[in-house]
Design a protein around this motif. Structure first.
Motif, PDB file in Angstrom:
ATOM      1  N   THR A 147     -40.839-109.884 -25.430  1.00  0.00           N
ATOM      2  CA  THR A 147     -39.796-109.492 -24.451  1.00  0.00           C
ATOM      3  C   THR A 147     -40.225-108.419 -23.533  1.00  0.00           C
ATOM      4  OG1 THR A 147     -38.132-109.775 -26.246  1.00  0.00           O
ATOM      5  CG2 THR A 147     -37.579-108.140 -24.422  1.00  0.00           C
ATOM      6  N   ASN A 148     -41.467-107.543 -23.928  1.00  0.00           N
ATOM      7  CA  ASN A 148     -41.818-106.502 -23.172  1.00  0.00           C
ATOM      8  C   ASN A 148     -42.885-107.165 -22.088  1.00  0.00           C
ATOM      9  OD1 ASN A 148     -40.666-104.075 -24.106  1.00  0.00           O
ATOM     10  ND2 ASN A 148     -41.916-104.392 -25.926  1.00  0.00           N
ATOM     11  N   TYR A 149     -43.600-108.291 -22.541  1.00  0.00           N
ATOM     12  CA  TYR A 149     -44.036-108.914 -21.842  1.00  0.00           C
ATOM     13  C   TYR A 149     -43.459-109.689 -20.502  1.00  0.00           C
ATOM     14  CZ  TYR A 149     -48.319-108.843 -24.824  1.00  0.00           C
ATOM     15  OH  TYR A 149     -49.445-108.464 -25.495  1.00  0.00           O
ATOM     16  N   ASP A 150     -42.392-110.166 -20.994  1.00  0.00           N
ATOM     17  CA  ASP A 150     -41.389-110.813 -19.945  1.00  0.00           C
ATOM     18  C   ASP A 150     -40.927-109.659 -19.024  1.00  0.00           C
ATOM     19  OD1 ASP A 150     -41.684-113.228 -21.159  1.00  0.00           O
ATOM     20  OD2 ASP A 150     -39.856-113.219 -22.141  1.00  0.00           O
ATOM     21  N   ARG A 151     -40.944-108.427 -19.419  1.00  0.00           N
ATOM     22  CA  ARG A 151     -40.369-107.385 -18.554  1.00  0.00           C
ATOM     23  C   ARG A 151     -41.211-106.744 -17.758  1.00  0.00           C
ATOM     24  NH1 ARG A 151     -39.519-101.297 -20.181  1.00  0.00           N
ATOM     25  NH2 ARG A 151     -37.749-100.722 -19.007  1.00  0.00           N
ATOM     26  N   ILE A 152     -42.470-107.077 -18.231  1.00  0.00           N
ATOM     27  CA  ILE A 152     -43.658-106.640 -17.393  1.00  0.00           C
ATOM     28  C   ILE A 152     -43.767-107.647 -16.141  1.00  0.00           C
ATOM     29  CG2 ILE A 152     -46.364-106.648 -17.091  1.00  0.00           C
ATOM     30  CD1 ILE A 152     -46.189-105.447 -19.889  1.00  0.00           C
ATOM     31  N   ALA A 153     -43.948-108.827 -16.550  1.00  0.00           N
ATOM     32  CA  ALA A 153     -43.668-110.120 -15.534  1.00  0.00           C
ATOM     33  C   ALA A 153     -42.693-109.741 -14.643  1.00  0.00           C
ATOM     34  CB  ALA A 153     -44.042-111.485 -16.088  1.00  0.00           C
ATOM     35  N   GLY A 154     -41.577-109.423 -15.095  1.00  0.00           N
ATOM     36  CA  GLY A 154     -40.185-109.315 -14.189  1.00  0.00           C
ATOM     37  C   GLY A 154     -40.438-108.380 -13.147  1.00  0.00           C
ATOM     38  N   TYR A 155     -41.000-106.918 -13.536  1.00  0.00           N
ATOM     39  CA  TYR A 155     -41.131-105.987 -12.710  1.00  0.00           C
ATOM     40  C   TYR A 155     -42.130-106.421 -11.774  1.00  0.00           C
ATOM     41  CZ  TYR A 155     -37.337-103.207 -14.275  1.00  0.00           C
ATOM     42  OH  TYR A 155     -36.047-102.552 -14.692  1.00  0.00           O
ATOM     43  N   THR A 156     -43.192-107.037 -12.126  1.00  0.00           N
ATOM     44  CA  THR A 156     -44.371-107.418 -11.322  1.00  0.00           C
ATOM     45  C   THR A 156     -43.884-108.311 -10.039  1.00  0.00           C
ATOM     46  OG1 THR A 156     -45.874-107.208 -13.057  1.00  0.00           O
ATOM     47  CG2 THR A 156     -46.509-108.588 -11.130  1.00  0.00           C
ATOM     48  N   HIS A 157     -42.984-109.241 -10.435  1.00  0.00           N
ATOM     49  CA  HIS A 157     -42.373-110.049  -9.450  1.00  0.00           C
ATOM     50  C   HIS A 157     -41.517-109.237  -8.529  1.00  0.00           C
ATOM     51  CE1 HIS A 157     -43.787-113.872 -11.080  1.00  0.00           C
ATOM     52  NE2 HIS A 157     -43.199-113.716 -12.159  1.00  0.00           N
ATOM     53  N   ALA A 158     -40.846-108.334  -9.048  1.00  0.00           N
ATOM     54  CA  ALA A 158     -39.970-107.369  -8.150  1.00  0.00           C
ATOM     55  C   ALA A 158     -40.828-106.688  -7.314  1.00  0.00           C
ATOM     56  CB  ALA A 158     -39.092-106.510  -9.138  1.00  0.00           C
ATOM     57  N   ILE A 159     -41.902-106.153  -7.842  1.00  0.00           N
ATOM     58  CA  ILE A 159     -42.567-105.469  -6.995  1.00  0.00           C
ATOM     59  C   ILE A 159     -43.429-106.267  -5.648  1.00  0.00           C
ATOM     60  CG2 ILE A 159     -44.829-104.187  -6.387  1.00  0.00           C
ATOM     61  CD1 ILE A 159     -44.507-103.269  -9.497  1.00  0.00           C
ATOM     62  N   THR A 160     -43.574-107.455  -5.808  1.00  0.00           N
ATOM     63  CA  THR A 160     -44.022-108.316  -4.893  1.00  0.00           C
ATOM     64  C   THR A 160     -42.967-108.937  -3.728  1.00  0.00           C
ATOM     65  OG1 THR A 160     -43.642-110.429  -5.892  1.00  0.00           O
ATOM     66  CG2 THR A 160     -45.753-109.210  -6.253  1.00  0.00           C
ATOM     67  N   ALA A 161     -41.508-108.613  -4.298  1.00  0.00           N
ATOM     68  CA  ALA A 161     -40.418-108.919  -3.199  1.00  0.00           C
ATOM     69  C   ALA A 161     -40.330-107.638  -2.585  1.00  0.00           C
ATOM     70  CB  ALA A 161     -39.448-109.271  -4.335  1.00  0.00           C
ATOM     71  N   LEU A 162     -40.762-106.395  -2.753  1.00  0.00           N
ATOM     72  CA  LEU A 162     -40.507-105.294  -1.977  1.00  0.00           C
ATOM     73  C   LEU A 162     -41.187-105.223  -0.718  1.00  0.00           C
ATOM     74  CD1 LEU A 162     -40.582-102.663  -4.954  1.00  0.00           C
ATOM     75  CD2 LEU A 162     -38.543-103.585  -4.019  1.00  0.00           C
ATOM     76  N   ARG A 163     -40.453-104.849   0.301  1.00  0.00           N
ATOM     77  CA  ARG A 163     -41.097-104.806   1.590  1.00  0.00           C
ATOM     78  C   ARG A 163     -42.185-103.689   1.730  1.00  0.00           C
ATOM     79  NH1 ARG A 163     -34.918-104.296   3.353  1.00  0.00           N
ATOM     80  NH2 ARG A 163     -35.286-102.558   2.277  1.00  0.00           N
ATOM     81  N   GLU A 164     -43.361-104.157   2.234  1.00  0.00           N
ATOM     82  CA  GLU A 164     -44.254-103.244   2.375  1.00  0.00           C
ATOM     83  C   GLU A 164     -44.133-102.052   3.094  1.00  0.00           C
ATOM     84  OE1 GLU A 164     -47.658-103.164   1.286  1.00  0.00           O
ATOM     85  OE2 GLU A 164     -46.948-105.050   0.062  1.00  0.00           O
ATOM     86  N   GLY A 165     -44.419-100.915   2.700  1.00  0.00           N
ATOM     87  CA  GLY A 165     -44.195 -99.703   3.222  1.00  0.00           C
ATOM     88  C   GLY A 165     -42.720 -99.161   3.053  1.00  0.00           C
ATOM     89  N   GLN A 166     -42.063 -99.819   2.855  1.00  0.00           N
ATOM     90  CA  GLN A 166     -40.662 -99.194   2.100  1.00  0.00           C
ATOM     91  C   GLN A 166     -40.461 -99.376   0.769  1.00  0.00           C
ATOM     92  OE1 GLN A 166     -37.813-101.523   4.854  1.00  0.00           O
ATOM     93  NE2 GLN A 166     -38.939-101.097   6.512  1.00  0.00           N
ATOM     94  N   ASP A 167     -39.280 -98.963   0.360  1.00  0.00           N
ATOM     95  CA  ASP A 167     -38.893 -98.966  -0.859  1.00  0.00           C
ATOM     96  C   ASP A 167     -40.013 -98.429  -1.905  1.00  0.00           C
ATOM     97  OD1 ASP A 167     -36.395-100.334  -0.642  1.00  0.00           O
ATOM     98  OD2 ASP A 167     -37.637-102.158  -0.084  1.00  0.00           O
TER      99      ASP A 167
END
Length: 164
Positions: free
Chosen positions: A17-37
């Motif tokens: 579950t925690n590995y999945d959470r790590i992967a989820g937040y890693t994906h979320a970070i890549t979806a953030l706009r560069e220089g924003q958020d």
């Protein structure tokens, strides 16, 4: 009384579950706009580290007959799909959308910890204490993500009922 195998299975599930959470937040970070958020980028990195810390605290209990199980090699199916949905649904870099998907992932994580705690009465107290602490910290993370989402300007404040 639980066997070593049962205890290791429960702990293994929480670690995945925690590995999945790590992967989820890693994906979320890549979806953030560069220089924003940048606030979200920092927060998501903190939650990744939090999950890594949880796993380091759980790892000693995933030993059966002197051999360590390998929790990182299994995918927990439904929970993993929740987190992968983050990547699919946030390609437009929408802050609210990213937070909504992160909350969905946190809902799934919260459910996994609740299920583990249902099994907890017969587990050793020191393991129950760790699981309970992780569940409390994770719930606070969930609530923080929810509050960030709810505080985005223009949110219509409709309240979804989430079963706990």
């Amino acid at each position: 009384m639980y066997t070593e195998s049962t205890i290791a299975g429960i702990i293994n599930y929480l670690m995945q579950t925690n590995y999945d959470r790590i992967a989820g937040y890693t994906h979320a970070i890549t979806a953030l706009r560069e220089g924003q958020d940048t606030d979200l980028r920092t927060l998501f990195h903190d939650y990744i580290e939090q999950s890594r810390q949880f796993n380091s605290e759980l790892l000693p209990f995933v030993i059966i007959n002197g051999e360590r199980l390998s929790p990182g090699n299994r995918i927990s199916g439904k929970l993993h799909r929740f987190w992968l949905d983050i990547k699919a649904h946030v390609s437009g870099h929408d802050r609210k959308g990213i937070l909504e998907e992160c909350e969905r992932g946190e809902d799934a994580t919260k459910k996994a910890y609740q299920e583990a705690l249902k099994e907890a009465p017969d587990l050793p107290d020191h393991i129950v204490d760790i699981i309970r602490y992780h569940a409390e910290v994770q719930k606070a993370a969930h609530d923080h993500i929810r509050d960030l989402r709810d505080n985005i300007h223009g949110h219509n404040h409709d309240k979804r009922i989430i079963k706990t």
